[in-house]
Design an enzyme around this catalytic site. Structure first.
Site, PDB file in Angstrom:
ATOM      1  N   GLY A  30       0.813  -1.216   0.000  1.00 19.34           N
ATOM      2  CA  GLY A  30       0.000   0.000   0.000  1.00 19.34           C
ATOM      3  C   GLY A  30       0.845   1.264   0.000  1.00 19.34           C
ATOM      4  O   GLY A  30       2.025   1.238  -0.346  1.00 19.34           O
ATOM      5  N   HIS A  36       4.274   1.954  -8.210  1.00 19.80           N
ATOM      6  CA  HIS A  36       3.300   0.850  -8.148  1.00 19.80           C
ATOM      7  C   HIS A  36       2.364   0.901  -9.359  1.00 19.80           C
ATOM      8  O   HIS A  36       2.038  -0.124  -9.954  1.00 19.80           O
ATOM      9  CB  HIS A  36       2.416   0.973  -6.911  1.00 19.80           C
ATOM     10  CG  HIS A  36       3.113   0.771  -5.601  1.00 19.80           C
ATOM     11  ND1 HIS A  36       3.262   1.782  -4.680  1.00 19.80           N
ATOM     12  CD2 HIS A  36       3.684  -0.327  -5.049  1.00 19.80           C
ATOM     13  CE1 HIS A  36       3.878   1.321  -3.615  1.00 19.80           C
ATOM     14  NE2 HIS A  36       4.163   0.049  -3.806  1.00 19.80           N
TER      15      HIS A  36
END
Ligand code: PAF
Length: 200
Positions: A30, A36
């Site tokens: 996260g 990402h």
């Protein structure tokens, strides 16, 4: 779609597989950033179904304070994943990933990879990475796995893990994305002060 329970995720992915969909997987902890998202993009280009997992894995933190302070930005992450066209978010609780504390700790023979560089500074770190990635691969059973080159040693460790556990998954290592000042993008950068950031 957001799944918290692995049985629900597996039911959904079973249907996708039955339709003949290729499954791409991007495991994360996260606090997502453009690095990402570049993995998600690569996966959505190559697979009909992209799964991202967000799980801050306690077993890979050698320092408990580092675990406590790991950035959590889940609402923002969900928004970014939606905008990036990610199909599935797997957001498990610790008990879903590690159901029983009595389970034997697995040993992975990583050879020299475990003792050099980050392996020598963070004892047990790569064993924790292997535990969680092994578990996630068992759950998701992706065709393709996407990893960031920023964590080069981790990429080598996960490739070794895949060889050891012998699962049919292709690994794609995606290029490092950098901030304007040259620093590799990382969730942990938000914890650096100005001086630490310069050093990094
Ligand atoms: O690179 C990370 O974010 C983690 O080490 C990973 C691969 C998601 C395993 O927890």
């Amino acid at each position: 779609r957001l799944f918290k329970k692995l049985t629900d995720l597996q039911r959904f992915l079973g249907n996708e597989r039955a339709k003949g969909s290729q499954i791409g997987f991007v495991p994360t902890m996260g606090a997502l950033h453009p690095g990402h998202l570049s993995l998600i993009q690569q996966s959505t280009e190559q697979n009909a179904c992209t799964v991202c997992s967000i799980f801050v894995n306690p077993t890979q933190f050698n320092d408990p304070k580092d675990f406590e302070k790991y950035p959590v930005t889940i609402e923002k992450d969900i928004d970014l994943l939606e905008k990036a066209g990610c199909h599935v978010l797997f957001l498990p609780a610790v008990e879903e990933i590690y159901p029983s504390v009595t389970q034997p700790v697995k040993h992975y023979d990583l050879g020299f990879l475990e003792t050099v560089l980050e392996g020598s500074y963070r004892k047990g770190h790569f064993r924790g990475v292997c535990m969680v990635v092994h578990r996630l691969l068992d759950i998701v059973q992706p065709h393709n796995l996407y990893l960031g080159q920023k964590d080069y040693q981790q990429c080598m460790v996960i490739k070794k893990l895949i060889e050891l556990i012998n699962v049919p998954v292709n690994v794609t290592i995606c290029p490092t994305l950098r901030e304007a000042d040259g620093l590799a993008m990382s969730s942990r950068n938000m914890r650096l002060n100005e001086d630490e950031r310069k050093k990094a």
